[in-house]
Design a protein around this motif. Structure first.
Motif, PDB file in Angstrom:
ATOM      1  N   MET A   1       0.843  -1.183   0.000  1.00  0.00           N
ATOM      2  CA  MET A   1       0.000   0.000   0.000  1.00  0.00           C
ATOM      3  C   MET A   1       0.880   1.235   0.000  1.00  0.00           C
ATOM      4  O   MET A   1       1.978   1.231   0.542  1.00  0.00           O
ATOM      5  CB  MET A   1      -0.869   0.045   1.260  1.00  0.00           C
ATOM      6  N   ARG A   2       0.338   2.268  -0.570  1.00  0.00           N
ATOM      7  CA  ARG A   2       1.019   3.554  -0.482  1.00  0.00           C
ATOM      8  C   ARG A   2       0.778   4.146   0.902  1.00  0.00           C
ATOM      9  O   ARG A   2      -0.285   3.945   1.490  1.00  0.00           O
ATOM     10  CB  ARG A   2       0.493   4.500  -1.542  1.00  0.00           C
ATOM     11  N   PRO A   3       1.739   4.889   1.429  1.00  0.00           N
ATOM     12  CA  PRO A   3       1.554   5.496   2.753  1.00  0.00           C
ATOM     13  C   PRO A   3       0.322   6.402   2.785  1.00  0.00           C
ATOM     14  O   PRO A   3       0.051   7.134   1.837  1.00  0.00           O
ATOM     15  CB  PRO A   3       2.829   6.315   2.953  1.00  0.00           C
ATOM     16  N   LEU A   4      -0.407   6.323   3.901  1.00  0.00           N
ATOM     17  CA  LEU A   4      -1.624   7.114   4.060  1.00  0.00           C
ATOM     18  C   LEU A   4      -1.522   7.976   5.314  1.00  0.00           C
ATOM     19  O   LEU A   4      -1.003   7.539   6.332  1.00  0.00           O
ATOM     20  CB  LEU A   4      -2.844   6.195   4.183  1.00  0.00           C
ATOM     21  N   THR A   5      -2.052   9.172   5.212  1.00  0.00           N
ATOM     22  CA  THR A   5      -2.138  10.057   6.361  1.00  0.00           C
ATOM     23  C   THR A   5      -3.480   9.848   7.051  1.00  0.00           C
ATOM     24  O   THR A   5      -4.395   9.234   6.481  1.00  0.00           O
ATOM     25  CB  THR A   5      -2.034  11.528   5.940  1.00  0.00           C
ATOM     26  N   GLU A   6      -3.622  10.381   8.240  1.00  0.00           N
ATOM     27  CA  GLU A   6      -4.903  10.291   8.934  1.00  0.00           C
ATOM     28  C   GLU A   6      -6.009  10.943   8.111  1.00  0.00           C
ATOM     29  O   GLU A   6      -7.104  10.397   7.991  1.00  0.00           O
ATOM     30  CB  GLU A   6      -4.816  10.953  10.305  1.00  0.00           C
TER      31      GLU A   6
END
Length: 167
Positions: A1-6
């Motif tokens: 997965m690509r990094p996700l922010t809140e």
């Protein structure tokens, strides 16, 4: 997965109400998440027992679903199978989770459910290789097959949450 922010995660929910988003607690380890090793992201709400969340990538974008655990687990059974990671668990470690459907169907109370690991650690469970007997040889790529299968089953579940039910 690509990094996700809140913010990206909160914006990806397809079946969450305003109240769901307001009370949702992110996992304490969000900033330490190793996104390169995840095919999907799940967590139990640290402040709301029985509430969980899952995030998958669909068409390159995150799609998230709010899950609610049934009040009881499959504890009457000695063992149970998680429908996502296909891992056999003690009966009290597999729970029926439901997800309200997206859109008008969900607003009318339509939901779907499936049995999932109670702690939502399917992403870890599929990476665990089963112990071998002394005469067994593990086939190459077996763990990859388990990972791909779990990801497909989670994506299928999310597709059902998004589907418009035809009566």
């Amino acid at each position: 997965m690509r990094p996700l922010t809140e913010d990206a995660i909160r914006g990806a929910f397809v079946n969450a109400t305003e109240d769901d988003l307001r009370v949702m607690a992110m996992p304490h380890s969000l900033l330490l998440t190793e996104w390169d090793f995840l095919d999907f992201f799940t967590w139990c709400d640290p402040h709301a027992r029985g509430r969980g969340y899952l995030v998958v990538e669909r068409d390159g974008k995150p799609t998230a679903v709010v899950l609610r655990a049934a009040n009881s687990s499959a504890s009457h059974a000695q063992s149970a199978l998680c429908n996502m990671c296909h891992t056999m668990q003690p009966g009290d470690q597999v729970t029926l989770f439901s997800a309200r459907r997206a859109g008008a169907a969900g607003a009318a109370g339509d939901a779907i459910g499936t049995y999932i690991c109670a702690d939502l650690t399917c992403h870890e469970n599929v990476r665990l290789a089963a112990p071998l007997t002394p005469l067994e040889v593990r086939a190459d790529g077996m763990v990859d097959v388990r990972i791909d299968g779990a990801r497909r089953r989670l994506e299928s579940f999310v597709d059902k949450v998004l589907a418009v039910r035809v009566s």
